[in-house]
Design an enzyme around this catalytic site. Structure first.
Site, PDB file in Angstrom:
ATOM      1  N   CYS A   1       0.745  -1.321   0.469  1.00  0.00           N
ATOM      2  CA  CYS A   1      -0.238   0.273   0.250  1.00  0.00           C
ATOM      3  C   CYS A   1       0.561   0.927   0.024  1.00  0.00           C
ATOM      4  O   CYS A   1       1.642   1.808  -1.067  1.00  0.00           O
ATOM      5  CB  CYS A   1      -1.334  -0.198   1.346  1.00  0.00           C
ATOM      6  SG  CYS A   1      -2.477   1.099   1.218  1.00  0.00           S
TER       7      CYS A   1
ATOM      8  N   HIS B 130      -3.782  -5.718   0.179  1.00  0.00           N
ATOM      9  CA  HIS B 130      -3.333  -6.325   1.461  1.00  0.00           C
ATOM     10  C   HIS B 130      -3.284  -7.951   1.978  1.00  0.00           C
ATOM     11  O   HIS B 130      -4.739  -7.744   2.899  1.00  0.00           O
ATOM     12  CB  HIS B 130      -3.949  -5.322   2.532  1.00  0.00           C
ATOM     13  CG  HIS B 130      -3.401  -3.835   3.010  1.00  0.00           C
ATOM     14  ND1 HIS B 130      -2.444  -3.154   3.497  1.00  0.00           N
ATOM     15  CD2 HIS B 130      -4.359  -2.710   1.975  1.00  0.00           C
ATOM     16  CE1 HIS B 130      -2.177  -1.808   3.670  1.00  0.00           C
ATOM     17  NE2 HIS B 130      -4.122  -1.592   2.844  1.00  0.00           N
TER      18      HIS B 130
END
Length: 215
Positions: A89, A202
């Site tokens: 991320c 994620h």
């Protein structure tokens, strides 16, 4: 009251492979950081909300630490020592900005992708990659069709920047993803030579973060 924080999911992500998680503190000097990197087996640049670009359109100290980490990774690899980097991320965004330190590389608040389940759009044959070629066929299919990848970001890196800037041309885009409005961002990248990899989604949160209000 804390000046640094990292979610436990990243430690668990490391520990599930039998490794020991070692925090690389934000306040380390450049010399201390390099000494750490000489003694570690790999580095995770985790997700979070730390700024990469300041109000003067300059890279922050955090981003500069990423630059040092990438430089050390490349130097060690050229000496025959493997220090893999895994960005998640913010980590993917940080790698991109560290390599091409321009404000426009980081699309700030341009993505409607907080708490969303997505599919990946594969751009490079997995068998041509170093990490993802090991994915079982069932997983390869699932991440493209079953909305099992979890995104939670409002910043990101548009795919076109990997052909615009010379430093980013050294990376291949393995996959992209789209937000709720169909805006596309880089979802998996890897360096063409060095052991530097990053994902925008994620995998560690899916595995370890149990929260029934999340998507």
């Amino acid at each position: 009251g804390y000046n640094e924080y990292c979610m436990a999911v990243y430690s668990k992500f490391v520990e599930q492979c039998g490794a020991r998680a070692v925090p690389i503190h934000f306040y380390l000097t450049d010399e201390e950081l390099e000494a750490y990197l000489e003694r570690l087996n790999g580095v995770i640049i985790p997700g979070g909300i730390t700024k990469l670009i300041d109000e003067n359109n300059q890279t922050t100290d955090f981003c500069r630490k990423i630059q040092i980490t990438l430089k050390k990774c490349k130097e060690l690899y050229d000496r025959g020592i493997n220090l893999p980097i895994w960005g998640v991320c913010l980590g993917l965004q940080g790698i991109a900005v560290a390599e091409a330190p321009y404000y426009e590389v980081l699309g700030i608040n341009n993505f409607d992708a907080v708490d969303i389940r997505i599919n990946l759009n594969i751009k490079t044959d997995f068998d041509e990659t170093r990490v993802h070629k090991h994915l079982p066929e069932a997983i390869r299919k699932a991440i493209q069709t079953e909305n099992i990848c979890y995104d939670s970001h409002h910043d990101g890196v548009r795919p076109e920047f990997f052909t615009k800037y010379e430093a980013l041309k050294d990376y291949r885009i393995v996959a992209t993803s789209a937000d709720r409005k169909g805006v596309e961002c880089a979802a998996i990248i890897e360096h063409k030579k060095y052991p530097i990899y990053a994902v925008q989604y994620h995998p560690e949160k899916v595995a370890f973060l149990w929260k029934d209000t999340n998507n």
